[in-house]
Design a protein around this motif. Structure first.
Motif, short mmCIF file in Angstrom:
data_model
loop_
_atom_site.label_atom_id
_atom_site.label_comp_id
_atom_site.label_asym_id
_atom_site.label_seq_id
_atom_site.Cartn_x
_atom_site.Cartn_y
_atom_site.Cartn_z
N ASN A 27 -19.53 -3.29 11.54
CA ASN A 27 -20.19 -1.98 11.52
C ASN A 27 -21.65 -2.06 11.97
O ASN A 27 -22.27 -1.03 12.25
CB ASN A 27 -20.14 -1.39 10.12
CG ASN A 27 -18.72 -1.09 9.66
OD1 ASN A 27 -17.82 -0.95 10.48
ND2 ASN A 27 -18.52 -1.00 8.36
N LYS B 113 -24.08 -2.50 14.60
CA LYS B 113 -24.11 -2.46 16.07
C LYS B 113 -25.21 -3.37 16.62
O LYS B 113 -26.35 -3.33 16.14
CB LYS B 113 -24.34 -1.04 16.56
CG LYS B 113 -23.18 -0.09 16.31
CD LYS B 113 -23.50 1.27 16.89
CE LYS B 113 -22.36 2.26 16.65
NZ LYS B 113 -22.70 3.61 17.20
N TYR C 270 -26.64 -4.16 20.43
CA TYR C 270 -26.59 -3.87 21.86
C TYR C 270 -26.94 -5.14 22.65
O TYR C 270 -27.82 -5.91 22.25
CB TYR C 270 -27.58 -2.78 22.23
CG TYR C 270 -27.18 -1.38 21.80
CD1 TYR C 270 -25.89 -1.11 21.36
CD2 TYR C 270 -28.09 -0.32 21.83
CE1 TYR C 270 -25.51 0.16 20.98
CE2 TYR C 270 -27.73 0.96 21.45
CZ TYR C 270 -26.44 1.19 21.02
OH TYR C 270 -26.07 2.47 20.64
N GLY D 66 -21.02 -6.09 15.48
CA GLY D 66 -20.46 -5.07 16.36
C GLY D 66 -21.12 -5.11 17.72
O GLY D 66 -21.96 -4.25 18.05
N ILE E 293 -21.94 -4.64 21.45
CA ILE E 293 -21.69 -3.60 22.46
C ILE E 293 -22.52 -3.94 23.69
O ILE E 293 -23.75 -3.96 23.63
CB ILE E 293 -22.07 -2.20 21.93
CG1 ILE E 293 -21.26 -1.86 20.67
CG2 ILE E 293 -21.85 -1.15 23.02
CD1 ILE E 293 -21.68 -0.55 20.02
N ALA F 221 -29.03 1.23 17.03
CA ALA F 221 -28.38 -0.06 16.77
C ALA F 221 -29.28 -0.86 15.85
O ALA F 221 -30.46 -0.57 15.70
CB ALA F 221 -28.12 -0.81 18.07
#
Length: 453
Positions: A60, A62, A64, A97, A99, A120
């Motif tokens: 959960n 995030k 980047y 998480g 991304i 994030a």
């Protein structure tokens, strides 16, 4: 007189004359012990559950990933290695998480805004000059920082530490640090091997100290904290954690002191057979509360100044130290109203007999919401976004260290809690008044009926 006193103080708790009172006391204690056991399991389970399987919820969080290296260099070495490894980590738990984001058109300031704005939790920025700097350094044509090789400029781990320092400093950065070890090592081996495979013996014999340093450590990473807690500011952790618990306890003492201070007046009116109006009853309840909360919030705010905590967001907030202190004081005033009026209201409803169960519930539900983020727990813990503690700590982080600005939302929710508790306090007073009036009417009816007979 002395003999009577000796007899009075010689009574045993097993005396048959007090059997009824003794049995009632035992039943009351058993009831409280049973309720306390239920409260331990029910309430402490909420707190324990907020940290249970913490790493299970890491997806959960995030993170980047911006690969500027590949975008700037078609033969990039570091960028593809890091991206491929980070994407691969998502196949097994625990993992962040991850991304991967398109870096086109985005500057570092844009990335920083995303992190401060809490889009994030962190960003892995593989800088555009990561591979080219290494190539220039070993070629002797540049790639240096102030004349020295600086491999940590290849990757930046960007965070806002004051957002939730327990998570970012204790979990997120160590986790990302471990993530960086494998891909940077692999990319470093690849870069060094590529150079050695094409370098002549003469070139190897004339390597400068800078070139040797670049070959020894082609790539590394650095942590960039956009909203750090600076040295000598760690006393600011107190009002974010235990300090608010003490704040509730002080509000509880105010509630109890005011309760006992009203008793002589109530007893006097009861003896005289008179009663003040409902409106003045509410004023009697709320007037002293306002005075007590005013001075308590001021003292609570000033103690943070005494320990030199910043009130200007370390330069990132839109106000100076003087204005920041006033905002901080108003925040603490609203917080004590939100916390304290809720206790005044429930003290009216539950009476002193059962009020302690609300107090422990109020503390645990609030502290759970501010100890760890709901992101790292079950969906149930999102209730914390409505609790006074969460809004107080969030606003405090902005006032002290310049974390994300939610002051409008924070103050709005605290005002809503104050209004709710104010209304329920007045309604509960009205409820008890109606109950007492009903009892009195029934008693008068019985007296009239008895006289008629």
């Amino acid at each position: 007189m002395g003999e009577e006193r000796d007899v009075d103080f010689s009574l045993s708790v097993r005396d048959p004359h007090i059997r009824q009172a003794r049995n009632k006391t035992i039943k009351t204690l058993l009831m409280y012990f049973a309720l306390m056991t239920v409260a331990v399991w029910a309430l402490l389970s909420v707190f324990w559950g907020s940290t249970y399987k913490l790493e299970y919820y890491f997806p959960n969080v995030k993170v980047y990933v911006y690969d500027y290296d590949s975008a700037a260099n078609p033969n990039a070495i570091l960028g593809p290695s890091v991206v491929q490894y980070l994407v691969g980590t998502t196949s097994t738990r625990p993992h962040m998480g991850v991304i991967v984001r398109d870096p086109s058109g985005k500057t570092f300031d844009d990335v920083a805004s995303e992190i401060v704005g809490e889009k994030a939790w962190a960003a892995v920025v593989i800088n555009a000059n990561a591979t080219s700097n290494f190539e220039q350094a070993i070629a002797g044509t540049g790639g240096l920082l102030e004349g020295e090789w600086a491999p940590e400029g290849a990757i930046s781990l960007v965070v806002a530490g004051s957002r939730w320092f327990q998570v970012i400093l204790e979990y997120l950065l160590p986790f990302l640090g471990r993530y960086m070890e494998t891909p940077t090592l692999e990319a470093s081996h690849q870069a060094a091997a590529s150079f050695f495979s094409s370098a002549s013996p003469d070139a190897l014999g004339t390597l400068t100290a800078t070139q040797q340093a670049a070959l020894a450590t082609p790539f590394a990473y650095q942590n960039i904290d956009l909203r750090p807690i600076l040295p000598k500011q760690w006393a600011g952790a107190a009002p974010l954690e235990a300090g608010l618990i003490y704040y509730i306890i002080f509000a509880f003492h105010i509630a109890i002191i005011l309760l006992f201070s009203r008793m002589p007046l109530q007893q006097s009116m009861q003896k005289q057979g008179v009663r003040i109006s409902w409106l003045h009853t509410c004023l009697l309840r709320l007037g002293p509360v306002f005075v007590g909360y005013f001075f308590l919030s001021l003292a609570y705010s000033l103690i943070n100044i005494a320990f030199l905590l910043p009130m200007d967001g370390n330069g990132y907030a839109g106000f100076g130290p003087q204005g920041g202190f006033m905002v901080f004081w108003m925040l603490n005033l609203l917080t004590i109203f939100a916390l304290g009026l809720a206790m005044e209201s429930m003290l009216t409803l539950l009476t002193l007999r059962f009020f302690p169960f609300f107090l422990i519930s109020w503390i645990i539900l609030n502290i759970t919401s501010s100890f760890f983020p709901a992101t790292l727990a079950e969906h149930f813990y999102k209730y914390g976004y409505a609790m006074p503690f969460w809004h107080t700590t969030t606003a405090t982080k902005h006032i002290m260290w310049g974390a994300r600005n939610r002051l409008g939302l924070n103050f709005g929710v605290l005002v809503a809690w104050c209004a709710l508790s104010f209304c329920t306090l007045c309604l509960f007073e009205l409820m008890w008044r109606r109950i007492e009036e009903r009892k009195e009417r029934k008693q008068r009816a019985k007296d009239v009926e008895g006289q008629a007979k």
